[in-house]
Design a protein around this motif. Structure first.
Motif, mmCIF file in Angstrom:
data_model
loop_
_atom_site.group_PDB
_atom_site.id
_atom_site.type_symbol
_atom_site.label_atom_id
_atom_site.label_comp_id
_atom_site.label_asym_id
_atom_site.label_seq_id
_atom_site.Cartn_x
_atom_site.Cartn_y
_atom_site.Cartn_z
ATOM 1 N N SER A 225 0.560 -1.230 -0.166
ATOM 2 C CA SER A 225 -0.007 0.105 -0.065
ATOM 3 C C SER A 225 0.656 1.272 0.056
ATOM 4 O O SER A 225 0.458 2.467 -0.483
ATOM 5 N N GLN A 226 2.014 1.146 0.676
ATOM 6 C CA GLN A 226 3.005 2.148 0.600
ATOM 7 C C GLN A 226 3.537 2.770 -0.853
ATOM 8 O O GLN A 226 3.488 3.877 -0.988
ATOM 9 N N MET A 227 3.646 1.773 -1.688
ATOM 10 C CA MET A 227 3.881 2.023 -2.938
ATOM 11 C C MET A 227 2.608 2.810 -4.021
ATOM 12 O O MET A 227 3.027 3.548 -4.530
ATOM 13 N N TYR A 228 1.713 2.475 -3.453
ATOM 14 C CA TYR A 228 0.312 3.121 -4.281
ATOM 15 C C TYR A 228 -0.559 4.037 -3.550
ATOM 16 O O TYR A 228 -1.195 4.537 -3.876
ATOM 17 N N GLU A 229 0.206 4.491 -2.308
ATOM 18 C CA GLU A 229 -0.443 5.491 -1.646
ATOM 19 C C GLU A 229 -1.891 5.424 -1.265
ATOM 20 O O GLU A 229 -2.706 6.283 -1.292
ATOM 21 N N ILE A 230 -2.020 4.259 -0.736
ATOM 22 C CA ILE A 230 -3.296 3.930 -0.383
ATOM 23 C C ILE A 230 -3.424 4.280 1.221
ATOM 24 O O ILE A 230 -2.596 4.187 1.679
ATOM 25 N N SER A 231 -4.399 4.895 1.623
ATOM 26 C CA SER A 231 -4.900 5.664 2.868
ATOM 27 C C SER A 231 -4.783 4.402 3.838
ATOM 28 O O SER A 231 -5.036 3.327 3.630
ATOM 29 N N GLU A 232 -4.459 4.949 5.105
ATOM 30 C CA GLU A 232 -4.124 3.858 6.171
ATOM 31 C C GLU A 232 -5.461 3.183 6.406
ATOM 32 O O GLU A 232 -5.637 1.757 6.703
ATOM 33 N N ASP A 233 -6.834 3.810 6.440
ATOM 34 C CA ASP A 233 -8.241 3.164 6.612
ATOM 35 C C ASP A 233 -8.224 2.042 5.861
ATOM 36 O O ASP A 233 -8.626 0.991 5.978
ATOM 37 N N ILE A 234 -7.817 2.352 4.318
ATOM 38 C CA ILE A 234 -8.311 1.467 3.331
ATOM 39 C C ILE A 234 -7.175 0.252 3.300
ATOM 40 O O ILE A 234 -7.432 -0.945 3.290
ATOM 41 N N SER A 235 -5.945 0.634 3.603
ATOM 42 C CA SER A 235 -4.849 -0.399 3.491
ATOM 43 C C SER A 235 -5.186 -1.396 4.769
ATOM 44 O O SER A 235 -4.911 -2.656 4.551
ATOM 45 N N MET A 236 -5.608 -0.921 6.017
ATOM 46 C CA MET A 236 -5.820 -1.635 7.076
ATOM 47 C C MET A 236 -6.993 -2.695 6.680
ATOM 48 O O MET A 236 -6.883 -3.845 7.322
ATOM 49 N N ARG A 237 -8.370 -2.362 6.065
ATOM 50 C CA ARG A 237 -9.160 -2.921 5.845
ATOM 51 C C ARG A 237 -8.877 -4.299 4.918
ATOM 52 O O ARG A 237 -9.009 -5.432 5.027
ATOM 53 N N LEU A 238 -8.145 -3.739 3.908
ATOM 54 C CA LEU A 238 -7.570 -4.599 2.768
ATOM 55 C C LEU A 238 -6.491 -5.795 3.431
ATOM 56 O O LEU A 238 -6.552 -7.003 3.258
ATOM 57 N N ALA A 239 -5.689 -5.119 4.403
ATOM 58 C CA ALA A 239 -4.923 -6.023 5.054
ATOM 59 C C ALA A 239 -5.531 -7.305 5.880
ATOM 60 O O ALA A 239 -5.333 -8.367 5.733
ATOM 61 N N TRP A 240 -6.747 -6.950 6.568
ATOM 62 C CA TRP A 240 -7.392 -8.126 7.312
ATOM 63 C C TRP A 240 -7.859 -8.853 6.625
ATOM 64 O O TRP A 240 -8.752 -9.802 7.044
ATOM 65 N N THR A 241 -8.621 -8.439 5.105
ATOM 66 C CA THR A 241 -9.289 -9.536 4.663
ATOM 67 C C THR A 241 -8.394 -10.720 4.378
ATOM 68 O O THR A 241 -9.082 -11.669 4.225
ATOM 69 N N SER A 242 -7.412 -10.502 4.067
ATOM 70 C CA SER A 242 -6.602 -11.668 3.823
ATOM 71 C C SER A 242 -6.145 -12.673 4.958
ATOM 72 O O SER A 242 -6.291 -13.533 4.876
ATOM 73 N N GLU A 243 -6.081 -11.802 6.089
ATOM 74 C CA GLU A 243 -6.068 -12.468 7.482
ATOM 75 C C GLU A 243 -7.158 -13.127 7.924
ATOM 76 O O GLU A 243 -7.130 -14.476 8.338
ATOM 77 N N PHE A 244 -8.352 -12.827 7.672
ATOM 78 C CA PHE A 244 -9.500 -13.384 7.813
ATOM 79 C C PHE A 244 -10.024 -14.578 7.111
ATOM 80 O O PHE A 244 -10.147 -15.800 7.496
ATOM 81 N N VAL A 245 -9.429 -14.598 5.886
ATOM 82 C CA VAL A 245 -9.583 -15.817 4.973
ATOM 83 C C VAL A 245 -8.401 -16.902 5.340
ATOM 84 O O VAL A 245 -8.776 -17.988 5.257
#
Length: 318
Positions: free
Chosen positions: A67-87
């Motif tokens: 996410s750092q590379m693509y300038e994704i906001s913290e709120d969105i990057s945290m959400r996306l990060a947890w999707t993989s951990e939930f699965v």
């Protein structure tokens, strides 16, 4: 073995990991007293495996670094990060069931089905997959981005399930089949974790190009090419990581790695007739491939390269 250029971390990974845990508590809250006790027990089982502090959170951290590379906001990057951990946690619960690996220990604790019962464990696995989808659907992303990210999640889940079926039902123990199994069962979700920030950025660019201002097509072309490279990195990392896990399964004790050993029916060590040297050769080739594909990204992957380097170094020490 240092295979990636070592640089000083720009991202505080320990601090980021703690922040991930804080967000995880919010994304998977306990049910309050308005829910029946049976339903509250279901969420307790979901949290039992997922919010276990012994988890490495490698997939979420890969998403944050990407996410750092693509300038994704913290709120969105945290959400996306947890999707993989939930699965991922969902798959661990299923993997440990009596009808699968019949495991007793996971992340240093009793397997979920032993702690809460098989029925509750199966439902907890479904709960986690549902919550992964909710993280995307409840985000502030555009509807177009949400649809594309859901497609990514479906594709990763299909890969994971396909790899599990090869593991359970496959009869061919050749090297090619075991590598394919690892690429699907482990690599697909790691590739997802790496790719989703780029998908969100690409689809944001598409939206701007259509409705706000024309952007150079090169922007999208670069991200499309990045997505191919990140897919390759994820698959290679999945194979490397699983190869290291196969070596642990052969050489380590249960108390050392926090899970059962000798439960994987098929792995690289057995496919290579116990030749651990050849397993490590495969790991080294995958590490070099990761290094080469990172160099092809359109953006400098400083944090991502640092974190991948640590994962690779740790794996190659086995």
């Amino acid at each position: 073995m240092i295979l990636l250029n070592k640089t000083k971390y720009r991202m505080n990974f320990e601090g980021t990991k703690e922040k991930l845990w804080e967000h995880g508590e919010r994304y998977l809250p306990r049910f309050d007293d308005s829910w029946p006790p049976e339903v509250r027990k279901l969420r307790e089982a979901s949290r039992y495996t997922t919010l276990n502090r012994s988890a490495g959170l490698k997939r979420p951290l890969l998403t944050i670094a990407s996410s750092q590379m693509y300038e994704i906001s913290e709120d969105i990057s945290m959400r996306l990060a947890w999707t993989s951990e939930f699965v991922h946690s969902s798959s661990l619960i299923m993997d440990d069931l009596e009808c699968m690996d019949d495991a007793t220990l996971r992340r240093g604790k009793r397997a979920c089905h032993l702690q809460y019962g098989t029925h509750t464990a199966v439902l907890a696995s479904h709960d986690l997959r549902t919550e992964a989808e909710r993280l995307i659907s409840d985000s502030r992303l555009s509807n177009y981005q949400k649809v594309e990210l859901q497609k990514e999640l479906i594709r990763a889940s299909e890969g994971l399930l396909s790899g599990q079926m090869i593991d359970l039902r496959g009869k061919d123990d050749s090297l090619d089949v075991i590598l394919r199994m690892h690429a699907l069962k482990t690599g697909a979700l790691i590739a997802y974790a790496l790719r989703v920030p780029a998908v969100a950025k690409r689809d944001d660019l598409k939206w701007h190009q259509r409705y706000i201002l024309p952007l150079k097509s090169k922007d999208q072309e670069n991200i499309d090419r990045d997505l191919m490279m990140l897919e390759k990195v994820g698959i290679d990392l999945g194979i490397l990581y699983q190869a290291a896990d196969d070596l642990k399964d052969t050489n380590c004790q249960m108390k050392d790695i926090g899970k059962d050993v000798f439960v994987d029916r098929r792995n690289l060590v057995t496919a290579l007739q116990g030749d651990e040297r050849k397993v490590k050769e495969i790991m080294a080739k995958k590490a070099l491939s990761i290094h080469e594909n990172l160099r092809k990204l359109s953006r400098k992957p400083t944090d991502l390269a640092d974190f991948l380097n640590d994962i690779i170094e740790s794996a190659m020490k086995l």
